[in-house]
Design an enzyme around this catalytic site. Structure first.
Site, PDB file in Angstrom:
ATOM      1  N   HIS A  64     141.907 155.844  93.427  1.00  0.00           N
ATOM      2  CA  HIS A  64     141.635 154.589  94.153  1.00  0.00           C
ATOM      3  C   HIS A  64     140.365 153.924  93.610  1.00  0.00           C
ATOM      4  CE1 HIS A  64     142.142 152.651  98.366  1.00  0.00           C
ATOM      5  NE2 HIS A  64     141.497 151.815  97.578  1.00  0.00           N
TER       6      HIS A  64
ATOM      7  N   HIS B 146     138.739 150.178  92.181  1.00  0.00           N
ATOM      8  CA  HIS B 146     138.897 148.735  91.987  1.00  0.00           C
ATOM      9  C   HIS B 146     138.107 148.348  90.741  1.00  0.00           C
ATOM     10  CE1 HIS B 146     140.820 148.089  95.905  1.00  0.00           C
ATOM     11  NE2 HIS B 146     140.012 149.040  96.344  1.00  0.00           N
ATOM     12  N   LEU B 147     138.832 147.885  89.711  1.00  0.00           N
ATOM     13  CA  LEU B 147     138.150 147.564  88.448  1.00  0.00           C
ATOM     14  C   LEU B 147     137.883 146.063  88.280  1.00  0.00           C
ATOM     15  CD1 LEU B 147     139.675 149.988  85.783  1.00  0.00           C
ATOM     16  CD2 LEU B 147     137.419 150.038  86.843  1.00  0.00           C
ATOM     17  N   ARG B 148     138.448 145.253  89.153  1.00  0.00           N
ATOM     18  CA  ARG B 148     138.185 143.794  89.157  1.00  0.00           C
ATOM     19  C   ARG B 148     138.566 143.100  87.864  1.00  0.00           C
ATOM     20  NH1 ARG B 148     137.969 144.669  94.338  1.00  0.00           N
ATOM     21  NH2 ARG B 148     135.961 145.125  95.257  1.00  0.00           N
TER      22      ARG B 148
ATOM     23  N   ASN C 201     144.579 144.744  93.298  1.00  0.00           N
ATOM     24  CA  ASN C 201     144.063 143.515  93.945  1.00  0.00           C
ATOM     25  C   ASN C 201     143.079 142.787  93.031  1.00  0.00           C
ATOM     26  OD1 ASN C 201     142.088 145.521  94.359  1.00  0.00           O
ATOM     27  ND2 ASN C 201     141.395 144.650  96.295  1.00  0.00           N
TER      28      ASN C 201
ATOM     29  N   HIS D 163     147.498 151.277 102.377  1.00  0.00           N
ATOM     30  CA  HIS D 163     146.313 150.954 103.179  1.00  0.00           C
ATOM     31  C   HIS D 163     146.861 150.711 104.589  1.00  0.00           C
ATOM     32  CE1 HIS D 163     142.573 148.380 103.991  1.00  0.00           C
ATOM     33  NE2 HIS D 163     143.376 148.090 104.999  1.00  0.00           N
TER      34      HIS D 163
ATOM     35  N   HIS E 262     142.757 156.201 101.796  1.00  0.00           N
ATOM     36  CA  HIS E 262     141.479 156.230 102.529  1.00  0.00           C
ATOM     37  C   HIS E 262     141.588 156.410 104.052  1.00  0.00           C
ATOM     38  CE1 HIS E 262     141.505 151.549 101.603  1.00  0.00           C
ATOM     39  NE2 HIS E 262     142.394 151.822 102.529  1.00  0.00           N
TER      40      HIS E 262
ATOM     41  N   ASN F 203     136.155 148.966 104.423  1.00  0.00           N
ATOM     42  CA  ASN F 203     137.383 148.991 105.196  1.00  0.00           C
ATOM     43  C   ASN F 203     138.302 150.068 104.632  1.00  0.00           C
ATOM     44  OD1 ASN F 203     139.335 148.363 107.004  1.00  0.00           O
ATOM     45  ND2 ASN F 203     140.018 146.487 105.985  1.00  0.00           N
TER      46      ASN F 203
ATOM     47  N   ASP G  22     137.589 154.924  96.374  1.00  0.00           N
ATOM     48  CA  ASP G  22     137.700 153.521  96.819  1.00  0.00           C
ATOM     49  C   ASP G  22     136.532 152.712  96.233  1.00  0.00           C
ATOM     50  OD1 ASP G  22     138.577 151.203  97.971  1.00  0.00           O
ATOM     51  OD2 ASP G  22     138.373 151.871 100.048  1.00  0.00           O
TER      52      ASP G  22
HETATM   53  O1  DOR Z   1     136.336 148.271 101.578  1.00  0.00           O
HETATM   54  C1  DOR Z   1     137.292 147.942 100.903  1.00  0.00           C
HETATM   55  N1  DOR Z   1     137.144 147.213  99.767  1.00  0.00           N
HETATM   56  N2  DOR Z   1     138.525 148.272 101.307  1.00  0.00           N
HETATM   57  C2  DOR Z   1     139.634 147.826 100.703  1.00  0.00           C
HETATM   58  O2  DOR Z   1     140.696 148.185 101.123  1.00  0.00           O
HETATM   59  C3  DOR Z   1     139.534 146.914  99.537  1.00  0.00           C
HETATM   60  C4  DOR Z   1     138.232 147.044  98.865  1.00  0.00           C
HETATM   61  C5  DOR Z   1     137.918 145.948  97.864  1.00  0.00           C
HETATM   62  O3  DOR Z   1     138.784 145.589  97.065  1.00  0.00           O
HETATM   63  O4  DOR Z   1     136.789 145.467  97.865  1.00  0.00           O
END
Ligand code: DOR
Length: 438
Positions: free
Chosen positions: A72, A74-76, A106, A191, A244, A290, A317
């Protein structure tokens, strides 16, 4: 063509001497030498001669572990490369001991079709120091209205599907997604959040939110959606991964579903294992994520479950955010914290060193189990196997300083905390991915 796992870096012949080698899944716990040749573990035994071109590392007092796997991240990339990109995210991961990370969809544009996934894989192939695997979204644009191009993305090599950050509220759509994912034998990583119950909440609903006068997100927002999703996975006979989890009752529901035959795995983050909602009292947005940090009772029960081997996976995460998205009033700040560079040292310090969780349980949850959950190469320390390892100095003490991160973002919940245990070296897919300067 399967293109969604990328790797890079030079192959080195390496001998790590007098090191404690620990790989619980392979039944290895020994003090010995490990020789790595041409990207493979050539021997786990006293090294006799020394090839002229071999690098020798003194491993005395250090720990050699299977490389870590994160389900999990997030590489943006694409879209918010100012916050993180493939190179910086993979470098952060390698510095944290990770050999494989799984990037969430995302992004902007959302990874909801094969073209985005192929282009992400191409960038990772050229820029990332470790393997990067990709998740495709469940719904187009993560809008929860129409299924994404799941079949094409499976062909492109995604390892799972998720609308992370956006729960799939439409049960009919989720059912179709389970059926489509089942046809390509991939799991949905969900999620779980009932948005009506979560409302405008910004932290855990409980005593602390009442004290602060902040809108809360009740545990029931998570547990109600977990229960629904597990029922549907059971009904469809589909693979599901619950992302998560923050509430002990979510875990209880997962165990009940598993007993009933569900193919379910789950993950807990380091921050939910170490921190509780009291942290929010200072209104520091580095404690806003979250799902939110829960109360001490939930945290304690998740730690006990991890210790008992009842939590499959720990996932970071890792959610990088630009400073302007975090340096705002708590209610307005973005949800999410980074984690790749702090997960292992923090958990070693806070859970293993005080004796709450065994090192073996931690390694299983951070390496072997996640690799199996998404059918990734399992980083085993066995002779003849591909080298996917990390070397840890278990004695080195230091303070976590986000200014020193390889990640482009600084939003970390453990800033300023003293930890003992530092990753010195990471070899991913047989290649040197990270070496800490002496
Ligand atoms: O805290 C979070 N940030 N929860 C998520 O489910 C998405 C993530 C994000 O992409 O920043």
């Amino acid at each position: 063509m399967t293109a969604a796992i990328a790797k890079r870096g030079a192959k080195a012949t390496l001998i790590i001497k007098d090191v404690r080698v620990l790989d619980p899944a392979s039944g290895v716990d020994a003090c010995t030498d490990v020789t790595i040749e041409k990207g493979q573990i050539a021997s786990i035994a006293p090294a006799k001669g020394k090839a002229d071109d071999a690098h020798v590392i003194n491993g005395a007092g250090k720990l050699l572990l299977p490389g870590l796997v994160d389900l999990h991240t997030h590489l943006r990339s694409p879209g918010r490369e100012d916050e993180e990109d493939m190179a910086s995210g993979a470098a952060a991961a390698a510095a944290g001991g990770y050999v494989i990370i799984c990037a969430m969809p995302n992004t902007d544009p959302v990874a909801d079709n094969a073209a985005v996934v192929y282009s992400q894989a191409e960038v990772a192939e050229s820029d990332a120091a470790i393997r990067v695997a990709f998740l495709g979204s469940i719904s187009r644009g993560e809008k929860g209205e129409h299924l994404s191009d799941m079949w094409d993305m499976a062909e492109a090599g995604v390892v799972a599907f998720s609308d992370d950050g956006h729960p799939v509220a439409d049960a009919g759509l989720l059912r179709s997604a389970f059926q489509a994912a089942g046809r390509v034998n991939l799991p949905l990583s969900l999620h779980c959040e009932d948005l009506d119950l979560a409302g405008a909440g910004v932290m855990n609903e409980g005593r602390v939110s009442a004290q602060l006068g902040l809108a809360g997100i009740p545990c029931a927002a998570e547990t109600a959606d977990v229960a629904r999703n597990l029922e549907m996975a059971l009904y469809e006979g589909a693979r599901v991964h619950i992302a998560h989890i923050s509430c002990a009752r979510s875990l209880a529901a997962i165990e009940t579903a598993r007993e009933a035959g569900a193919a379910v795995t789950c993950e807990v983050t380091p921050h939910h294992l170490v921190l509780n909602d009291e942290e929010v009292l200072g209104l520091d947005s580095n404690f806003k994520m979250n799902p939110p940090l829960r109360d001490e009772e939930n945290r304690r029960q998740l730690v006990e479950a991890l210790a008992a081997g009842r939590v499959d996976c720990i996932a970071t995460d890792h959610a990088p955010h630009a400073w302007q998205e975090k340096e705002t009033p708590f209610e307005e700040a973005a949800f999410g914290v980074t984690g790749l560079e702090t997960a292992f040292p923090v958990l070693l310090t806070e859970l293993v060193q005080p004796g709450e969780v065994s090192l073996e349980a931690l390694v299983m949850a951070m390496s072997t189990n996640p690799a199996k959950a998404f059918n990734l190469p399992v980083p085993a320390i066995v002779e003849g196997g591909e080298a996917n390892l990390c070397l840890v100095d278990v004695e080195e003490e230091y303070e976590i300083e986000p200014g020193n991160f390889f990640s482009k973002s600084r939003n970390n919940a453990f800033s300023g905390r003293r930890v003992r245990g530092r990753v010195l070296l990471t070899i991913a897919a047989g290649r040197l991915a990270f070496k800490r300067d002496a």
